[in-house]
Design a protein around this motif. Structure first.
Motif, PDB file in Angstrom:
ATOM      1  N   GLY A   1      -6.176  11.919   5.560  1.00 17.15           N
ATOM      2  CA  GLY A   1      -6.036  10.812   4.624  1.00 17.15           C
ATOM      3  C   GLY A   1      -5.859   9.493   5.336  1.00 17.15           C
ATOM      4  O   GLY A   1      -5.839   9.419   6.565  1.00 17.15           O
ATOM      5  N   LEU A   2      -5.718   8.442   4.562  1.00 16.89           N
ATOM      6  CA  LEU A   2      -5.555   7.104   5.130  1.00 16.89           C
ATOM      7  C   LEU A   2      -4.102   6.817   5.447  1.00 16.89           C
ATOM      8  O   LEU A   2      -3.198   7.194   4.707  1.00 16.89           O
ATOM      9  CB  LEU A   2      -6.064   6.052   4.142  1.00 16.89           C
ATOM     10  CG  LEU A   2      -7.557   5.750   4.172  1.00 16.89           C
ATOM     11  CD1 LEU A   2      -8.362   6.921   3.670  1.00 16.89           C
ATOM     12  CD2 LEU A   2      -7.849   4.513   3.353  1.00 16.89           C
TER      13      LEU A   2
ATOM     14  N   GLN B   1      -6.869  -1.849  -4.791  1.00 21.19           N
ATOM     15  CA  GLN B   1      -7.311  -2.367  -3.501  1.00 21.19           C
ATOM     16  C   GLN B   1      -8.786  -2.042  -3.328  1.00 21.19           C
ATOM     17  O   GLN B   1      -9.250  -0.984  -3.735  1.00 21.19           O
ATOM     18  CB  GLN B   1      -6.502  -1.744  -2.362  1.00 21.19           C
ATOM     19  CG  GLN B   1      -5.035  -2.139  -2.377  1.00 21.19           C
ATOM     20  CD  GLN B   1      -4.238  -1.502  -1.256  1.00 21.19           C
ATOM     21  OE1 GLN B   1      -4.785  -0.926  -0.326  1.00 21.19           O
ATOM     22  NE2 GLN B   1      -2.917  -1.615  -1.337  1.00 21.19           N
TER      23      GLN B   1
ATOM     24  N   TYR C   1      -5.878  -0.001   7.393  1.00 20.89           N
ATOM     25  CA  TYR C   1      -5.619   1.429   7.350  1.00 20.89           C
ATOM     26  C   TYR C   1      -6.361   2.103   8.508  1.00 20.89           C
ATOM     27  O   TYR C   1      -7.361   1.591   9.004  1.00 20.89           O
ATOM     28  CB  TYR C   1      -6.150   2.057   6.050  1.00 20.89           C
ATOM     29  CG  TYR C   1      -5.405   1.744   4.784  1.00 20.89           C
ATOM     30  CD1 TYR C   1      -5.659   0.572   4.074  1.00 20.89           C
ATOM     31  CD2 TYR C   1      -4.488   2.645   4.262  1.00 20.89           C
ATOM     32  CE1 TYR C   1      -4.993   0.298   2.883  1.00 20.89           C
ATOM     33  CE2 TYR C   1      -3.823   2.387   3.075  1.00 20.89           C
ATOM     34  CZ  TYR C   1      -4.092   1.219   2.391  1.00 20.89           C
ATOM     35  OH  TYR C   1      -3.441   0.954   1.207  1.00 20.89           O
TER      36      TYR C   1
ATOM     37  N   GLU D   1       3.729  -1.016   9.162  1.00 22.19           N
ATOM     38  CA  GLU D   1       4.208   0.208   8.545  1.00 22.19           C
ATOM     39  C   GLU D   1       4.471   1.309   9.580  1.00 22.19           C
ATOM     40  O   GLU D   1       5.302   2.173   9.351  1.00 22.19           O
ATOM     41  CB  GLU D   1       3.182   0.714   7.527  1.00 22.19           C
ATOM     42  CG  GLU D   1       3.044  -0.190   6.318  1.00 22.19           C
ATOM     43  CD  GLU D   1       4.287  -0.163   5.461  1.00 22.19           C
ATOM     44  OE1 GLU D   1       4.718   0.936   5.055  1.00 22.19           O
ATOM     45  OE2 GLU D   1       4.855  -1.239   5.209  1.00 22.19           O
TER      46      GLU D   1
ATOM     47  N   LEU E   1     -10.056   0.876   8.428  1.00 27.59           N
ATOM     48  CA  LEU E   1     -10.483   0.281   7.171  1.00 27.59           C
ATOM     49  C   LEU E   1      -9.628  -0.922   6.831  1.00 27.59           C
ATOM     50  O   LEU E   1      -8.397  -0.860   6.911  1.00 27.59           O
ATOM     51  CB  LEU E   1     -10.381   1.307   6.045  1.00 27.59           C
ATOM     52  CG  LEU E   1     -11.404   2.443   6.125  1.00 27.59           C
ATOM     53  CD1 LEU E   1     -10.870   3.687   5.463  1.00 27.59           C
ATOM     54  CD2 LEU E   1     -12.711   2.009   5.480  1.00 27.59           C
TER      55      LEU E   1
ATOM     56  N   LEU F   1      -1.577   3.616   6.238  1.00 33.87           N
ATOM     57  CA  LEU F   1      -1.438   2.165   6.256  1.00 33.87           C
ATOM     58  C   LEU F   1      -0.830   1.731   7.580  1.00 33.87           C
ATOM     59  O   LEU F   1       0.197   2.253   8.007  1.00 33.87           O
ATOM     60  CB  LEU F   1      -0.559   1.702   5.102  1.00 33.87           C
ATOM     61  CG  LEU F   1      -0.334   0.187   5.014  1.00 33.87           C
ATOM     62  CD1 LEU F   1      -1.638  -0.530   4.690  1.00 33.87           C
ATOM     63  CD2 LEU F   1       0.732  -0.134   3.986  1.00 33.87           C
TER      64      LEU F   1
ATOM     65  N   TYR G   1       0.054  -4.793   6.556  1.00 30.15           N
ATOM     66  CA  TYR G   1      -0.378  -5.525   5.385  1.00 30.15           C
ATOM     67  C   TYR G   1       0.133  -6.955   5.488  1.00 30.15           C
ATOM     68  O   TYR G   1       1.098  -7.243   6.204  1.00 30.15           O
ATOM     69  CB  TYR G   1       0.067  -4.865   4.079  1.00 30.15           C
ATOM     70  CG  TYR G   1       1.550  -4.890   3.807  1.00 30.15           C
ATOM     71  CD1 TYR G   1       2.346  -3.840   4.248  1.00 30.15           C
ATOM     72  CD2 TYR G   1       2.145  -5.920   3.096  1.00 30.15           C
ATOM     73  CE1 TYR G   1       3.701  -3.831   3.987  1.00 30.15           C
ATOM     74  CE2 TYR G   1       3.503  -5.928   2.849  1.00 30.15           C
ATOM     75  CZ  TYR G   1       4.277  -4.867   3.287  1.00 30.15           C
ATOM     76  OH  TYR G   1       5.621  -4.863   3.033  1.00 30.15           O
TER      77      TYR G   1
ATOM     78  N   PHE H   1     -11.164   5.968  12.141  1.00 31.47           N
ATOM     79  CA  PHE H   1     -11.949   5.125  11.235  1.00 31.47           C
ATOM     80  C   PHE H   1     -10.994   4.067  10.690  1.00 31.47           C
ATOM     81  O   PHE H   1     -10.019   4.390  10.004  1.00 31.47           O
ATOM     82  CB  PHE H   1     -12.521   6.003  10.122  1.00 31.47           C
ATOM     83  CG  PHE H   1     -13.554   5.351   9.269  1.00 31.47           C
ATOM     84  CD1 PHE H   1     -13.583   5.583   7.903  1.00 31.47           C
ATOM     85  CD2 PHE H   1     -14.532   4.530   9.809  1.00 31.47           C
ATOM     86  CE1 PHE H   1     -14.552   4.999   7.103  1.00 31.47           C
ATOM     87  CE2 PHE H   1     -15.504   3.944   9.020  1.00 31.47           C
ATOM     88  CZ  PHE H   1     -15.503   4.176   7.650  1.00 31.47           C
TER      89      PHE H   1
ATOM     90  N   GLN I   1      -7.908   6.083   9.405  1.00 34.85           N
ATOM     91  CA  GLN I   1      -8.177   7.434   8.914  1.00 34.85           C
ATOM     92  C   GLN I   1      -8.628   8.277  10.100  1.00 34.85           C
ATOM     93  O   GLN I   1      -9.690   8.037  10.679  1.00 34.85           O
ATOM     94  CB  GLN I   1      -9.251   7.410   7.835  1.00 34.85           C
ATOM     95  CG  GLN I   1      -9.509   8.764   7.202  1.00 34.85           C
ATOM     96  CD  GLN I   1     -10.492   8.675   6.054  1.00 34.85           C
ATOM     97  OE1 GLN I   1     -11.426   7.868   6.079  1.00 34.85           O
ATOM     98  NE2 GLN I   1     -10.293   9.469   5.027  1.00 34.85           N
TER      99      GLN I   1
ATOM    100  N   TYR J   1      -4.939  -5.616   4.065  1.00 28.68           N
ATOM    101  CA  TYR J   1      -4.388  -4.366   4.583  1.00 28.68           C
ATOM    102  C   TYR J   1      -5.287  -3.809   5.685  1.00 28.68           C
ATOM    103  O   TYR J   1      -6.507  -3.924   5.618  1.00 28.68           O
ATOM    104  CB  TYR J   1      -4.315  -3.316   3.458  1.00 28.68           C
ATOM    105  CG  TYR J   1      -3.628  -3.778   2.193  1.00 28.68           C
ATOM    106  CD1 TYR J   1      -4.331  -4.516   1.241  1.00 28.68           C
ATOM    107  CD2 TYR J   1      -2.294  -3.471   1.941  1.00 28.68           C
ATOM    108  CE1 TYR J   1      -3.717  -4.951   0.071  1.00 28.68           C
ATOM    109  CE2 TYR J   1      -1.673  -3.907   0.773  1.00 28.68           C
ATOM    110  CZ  TYR J   1      -2.391  -4.642  -0.150  1.00 28.68           C
ATOM    111  OH  TYR J   1      -1.779  -5.069  -1.304  1.00 28.68           O
TER     112      TYR J   1
ATOM    113  N   ASN K   1      -4.020 -10.336  -0.771  1.00 27.48           N
ATOM    114  CA  ASN K   1      -3.235  -9.455   0.089  1.00 27.48           C
ATOM    115  C   ASN K   1      -4.234  -8.666   0.933  1.00 27.48           C
ATOM    116  O   ASN K   1      -5.266  -8.228   0.426  1.00 27.48           O
ATOM    117  CB  ASN K   1      -2.381  -8.495  -0.743  1.00 27.48           C
ATOM    118  CG  ASN K   1      -1.355  -9.224  -1.582  1.00 27.48           C
ATOM    119  OD1 ASN K   1      -0.898 -10.307  -1.235  1.00 27.48           O
ATOM    120  ND2 ASN K   1      -1.000  -8.624  -2.698  1.00 27.48           N
TER     121      ASN K   1
END
Lengths: 114, 111
Positions: A43-44, A103, A36, A59, A90, A46, A49, A88, A38, A34, A32
């Protein structure tokens, strides 16, 4: 062992330019995947995915898109970048199926839109 | 996902144990507790996770209270390289769900 790669590590792009970030995973099959983002000091979040080739779930509605052309390749794209796209980015992977818990994140791409 | 509460920052002397608390009073019976950390400008690093039993691995120990409403991550011998933001996350395993990273605890290991 499994490794995850992201490139480029840093990127400075003007507003309105296109974007392509790539992520690849080694040492596992049918992961899987993903994406993200930031924002600075946050925070991160999503973004996308994928549980398989060509299967993408979004999302958050935005001007970004994702694609998975190969089992272990995940690409984040944009046709026209906005200033708010800075951040950023990820990529992460987890083992496929329902028996995976954690993850694992890549090193990230720092994008600055000017 | 249940929400978590962590102190915004903590200090720890090098070589001493770092005990990072996390409250998750609304955790559901099928939600796991995960810990990640993020060193500046790097991707988050998985540390440990657990459901109700205490867990230990080469990086840390996770102590979950009997009522599961709180937990503590223990770094037994903190080093300067453990300086990072530590995130406590609770979630049901589901491949469609993301990890919701809150602000975390900024741990500073001091020489």
């Amino acid at each position: 062992s499994q490794t995850i790669h992201q490139w480029p590590a840093t990127l400075v792009q003007p507003v309105g330019s296109p974007l392509s970030l790539e992520c690849t995973v080694e040492g596992t099959s049918n992961p899987n995947l993903y994406w993200y983002r930031q924002a600075a000091g946050r925070g991160l979040q999503l973004l996308f995915y994928s549980v398989g080739i060509g299967q993408i779930s979004s999302e958050v509605p935005q001007n970004l898109s994702a694609s998975r052309p190969q089992d272990r390749q995940f690409i984040l794209s944009s046709k026209k970048l906005l200033l708010s796209d800075s951040g950023f980015y990820l990529c992460a992977w987890s083992r496929g199926g329902r028996n995976s818990y954690e993850q694992y994140f890549g090193p990230g791409t720092r994008l600055t839109v000017t | 996902d249940a929400k978590t509460t962590q102190p915004p920052s903590m200090d720890c002397a090098e070589g001493r144990a770092a005990n990072l608390p996390c409250n998750h009073s609304t955790i559901s019976g099928n939600e796991y507790v995960y810990w990640y950390r993020q060193i500046h400008s790097q991707g988050p690093q998985y540390i440990i996770h657990g459901l109700k039993n205490n867990e230990t691995n080469e990086m840390a120990s996770l102590i979950i209270t009997e009522d599961r409403k709180s937990s503590t991550l223990i770094l037994p011998h903190a080093t300067l390289r453990d300086t990072a933001v530590y995130y406590c996350i609770v979630r049901v395993y589901n491949y469609g769900q993301n990890f919701v990273f809150g602000p975390g605890t900024r741990l500073s290991v001091l020489p």
